[in-house]
Design an enzyme around this catalytic site. Structure first.
Site, PDB file in Angstrom:
ATOM      1  N   MET A 304       0.825  -1.213   0.000  1.00 24.34           N
ATOM      2  CA  MET A 304       0.000   0.000   0.000  1.00 24.34           C
ATOM      3  C   MET A 304       0.854   1.256   0.000  1.00 24.34           C
ATOM      4  O   MET A 304       1.873   1.329   0.689  1.00 24.34           O
ATOM      5  CB  MET A 304      -0.916   0.010   1.224  1.00 24.34           C
ATOM      6  CG  MET A 304      -1.952  -1.085   1.247  1.00 24.34           C
ATOM      7  SD  MET A 304      -2.946  -1.021   2.752  1.00 24.34           S
ATOM      8  CE  MET A 304      -1.700  -1.470   3.959  1.00 24.34           C
ATOM      9  N   ASP A 305       0.397   2.232  -0.760  1.00 25.56           N
ATOM     10  CA  ASP A 305       0.947   3.572  -0.699  1.00 25.56           C
ATOM     11  C   ASP A 305       0.476   4.224   0.602  1.00 25.56           C
ATOM     12  O   ASP A 305      -0.507   3.783   1.208  1.00 25.56           O
ATOM     13  CB  ASP A 305       0.460   4.361  -1.917  1.00 25.56           C
ATOM     14  CG  ASP A 305       0.855   5.820  -1.851  1.00 25.56           C
ATOM     15  OD1 ASP A 305       2.040   6.097  -1.612  1.00 25.56           O
ATOM     16  OD2 ASP A 305      -0.032   6.676  -2.018  1.00 25.56           O
ATOM     17  N   LYS A 306       1.159   5.283   1.037  1.00 26.51           N
ATOM     18  CA  LYS A 306       0.768   5.966   2.278  1.00 26.51           C
ATOM     19  C   LYS A 306      -0.117   7.175   2.020  1.00 26.51           C
ATOM     20  O   LYS A 306      -1.314   7.156   2.321  1.00 26.51           O
ATOM     21  CB  LYS A 306       2.009   6.398   3.085  1.00 26.51           C
ATOM     22  CG  LYS A 306       1.649   7.057   4.428  1.00 26.51           C
ATOM     23  CD  LYS A 306       2.872   7.508   5.178  1.00 26.51           C
ATOM     24  CE  LYS A 306       3.413   8.829   4.659  1.00 26.51           C
ATOM     25  NZ  LYS A 306       2.517   9.980   4.973  1.00 26.51           N
TER      26      LYS A 306
END
Length: 608
Positions: A304-306
């Protein structure tokens, strides 16, 4: 064969059978046989044409067993058995069409809502134009109940029904100047929309393109079912031939054929997968193809991206720390008043916080801005400086800086040459992020990775909050690709992101899911699925839907084929007549389709 042709076949088969039974009861045996045979022949001819077209496309003709059964019934004079097989086949075709239509209902509803024209407002008045003629900068009049044809900006407050995009049932109030996405419905009075992009590049057009292409690719599981059907056909012909050879009774061979039509393989897989795609679509996740749904069902690693994915993606004011003698509300009011002149993202967050607190903001004067550093000017005659410590230090002496939480941005303020206080901003974690990760683990995810371009400290802080197994910070798009490639050595990877810099990683992962509610168009084009609502938890919903659809498809095939094989054995041993075999096979088909449609609903694991 389209649905109209399938309906006509069903009518022909049903009429032939009903009339034949009525004539038989009336004692007119010859006419009864002619009616039953005619109904069977009509369906058989249509089926042979369908088989020939399949072979011409180099697809294996899966309905060859049904054709053999009808032809055998006509050859042996088993008129009633042939008519029942014809009716059962035509009924199965209609059942498949209706089941697929039900499973696709949520997705095709999007296509029906797409506007075709718009009212453009200019100096000469209102002109109705096709949506393809809309250009950025056009002013469009949207009447009550109409769908916004393009993405644009509202020129006045509006009430929008965004259920088609977000799944939220209640209309949403949008202020003047707010961005509005195409596909939303005007739930209030007429509004004026300033077009920001052409119809072909707008949100709703992108969704429609995804829907239109969602079923274009045949999923791997459907291709596997076709290979199984070849083996099933060989086994059927072998058993049928042995039954005839060993007993000398061709009726036994026919009974084996009529119960062996591989409808569980034909119906279960496509209906279950389309139902799973529909289940995801109802939750606001548009999966582009059955193949993507299958891959999603087998992922074990979640990357996942933040920023914008696990976090809100927009800073908000979380604390006000005034200097001694300065009131908190006055610090907020004067700082926000000056920041009205800035386009910085923190300035916008500060102004929004002041307005939410009910402050009336006066206009600033003599404003001077140093890009990336800060702003100075006068508000109500008072000299104000706001920005980084280095910038404000040129305007007032500052106390020693204190410690602050990782991921927090601090804005310093000076008023009339004196330190006035600090304002703290954070890109807050989405409220549903920890729950989504926990749900993803229940859905079969064994490893969670946070992959961010942000600095180490804030990335690690978010990783701890969501329970990530690994955190990779300060990664540009090229380094993100390296992480995805490394993770794929351990299992199938699901990548979730929302920014342009996530597009390459979304494309490289086994499955990419783009958060499109606030992101740009690029991630959606690169991804296999798009979350249309601003809710991260829908990623877990898509995982559950994919795994449930695949499990139900396999279960339906296993049950259907097992029951068919048992029926074939019973028919070969003489326990079932051809008519009985046809009726039992249709019962199996109905059970298989009804079981496959269970994929439309949530499973028990989703609520635990």
């Amino acid at each position: 064969m389209d649905e109209i042709a399938k309906r006509r076949l069903l009518i022909a088969a049903g009429t032939g059978l009903a009339l034949g039974l009525a004539l038989r009861l009336a004692g007119l045996a010859t006419l009864s046989s002619l009616s039953l045979g005619a109904g069977t022949a009509v369906v058989l001819v249509a089926l042979l044409v369908q088989i020939a077209r399949s072979i011409a496309r180099r697809d294996f003709a899966l309905d060859v067993v049904a054709a053999l059964a009808m032809a055998g019934a006509l050859a042996l004079g088993e008129w009633l058995a042939g008519a029942v097989v014809a009716l059962m086949f035509a009924g199965g075709q209609m059942l498949e069409a209706r089941a697929s239509a039900r499973a696709r209902r949520e997705m095709t509803a999007l296509l029906a809502r797409q506007p075709r024209t718009a009212l453009r407002q200019d100096a000469s008045g209102l002109t109705e134009i096709p949506i393809e003629a809309i250009r950025p900068g056009d002013r469009l009049l949207i009447r009550k109940g109409e769908v916004l044809p393009v993405d644009g900006r509202l020129e006045a407050p509006a009430l929008l029904d965004e259920a088609a995009l977000t799944g939220e049932p209640l209309p949403v109030s949008r202020p003047a100047g707010d961005a509005a996405r195409s596909g939303a419905t005007n739930a209030g009075e007429s509004l004026v929309l300033l077009a920001l992009r052409p119809a072909s590049e707008s949100t709703y057009a992108a969704i429609v393109r995804l829907v239109e292409g969602a079923a274009a690719a045949k999923p791997p599981m459907a291709r596997l079912a076709e290979r199984w059907s070849v083996a099933f056909l060989v086994a059927t012909l072998t058993l049928s031939g042995l039954a005839w050879l060993l007993t000398g009774d061709p009726a036994r061979a026919l009974a084996v054929l009529v119960i062996a039509t591989p409808c569980p393989l034909l119906l279960a897989v496509p209906v279950a997968l389309v139902a799973g795609m529909n289940r995801a679509a109802r939750a606001g996740v548009l999966v582009k193809s059955g193949a993507a749904l299958e891959r999603l069902a087998s992922v074990s690693i979640l990357v996942m991206d933040k920023t914008g994915t696990l976090t809100e993606g927009r800073p908000r004011l979380v604390a006000i720390r005034p200097a001694p003698g300065m009131a908190e509300g006055e610090l907020l009011r004067l700082s926000a008043a000056l920041d009205q002149a800035s386009g910085h993202v923190l300035a916008a967050a500060l102004v929004a916080a002041a307005q939410e607190a009910g402050h009336a903001l006066p206009l600033p004067e003599e404003v001077r801005e140093e890009a990336g550093a800060g702003l100075s000017g006068r508000v109500e005659g008072r000299a104000i400086a706001i920005g980084t410590r280095g910038f404000v230090a040129f305007h007032a002496p500052l106390p020693e800086a204190g410690a602050h939480e990782p991921g927090t941005a601090i804005v310093t303020v000076a008023i009339d040459g004196r330190f006035a206080g600090s304002l703290l901003f954070q890109d807050a974690l989405r409220a549903d992020a920890p729950a989504m990760v926990a749900a993803a683990r229940r859905a079969g995810i064994s490893r969670v990775v946070l992959l961010s371009g942000d600095a180490e400290a804030p990335a690690q802080a978010v990783g701890r909050q969501v329970g990530a197994d690994a955190v990779f910070a300060d990664h540009d798009p090229a380094r993100k690709l390296a992480v995805i490639e490394a993770e794929r050595r351990s299992g199938r990877v699901l990548m979730v992101g929302d920014g342009v810099n996530d597009a390459p990683a979304l494309a490289m992962a086994d499955v990419g899911i783009a958060m499109a509610a606030r992101g740009s168009a690029a991630p959606g084009e690169a991804a296999d699925a798009v979350v249309l609502v601003d809710h991260l938890d829908r990623v877990a919903t898509a995982l559950f839907a994919a795994r449930r659809a695949q499990a139900i498809a396999k279960q339906s095939v296993a049950i259907g084929i097992t029951l068919s094989i048992l029926g074939m054995v019973a028919a070969a041993l003489g326990y079932l007549s051809p008519v009985q075999g046809a009726l039992i096979q249709e019962g199996i088909d109905v059970a298989v389709v009804l079981n496959a449609l269970r994929a439309l609903g949530p499973g028990r694991d989703e609520t635990t």
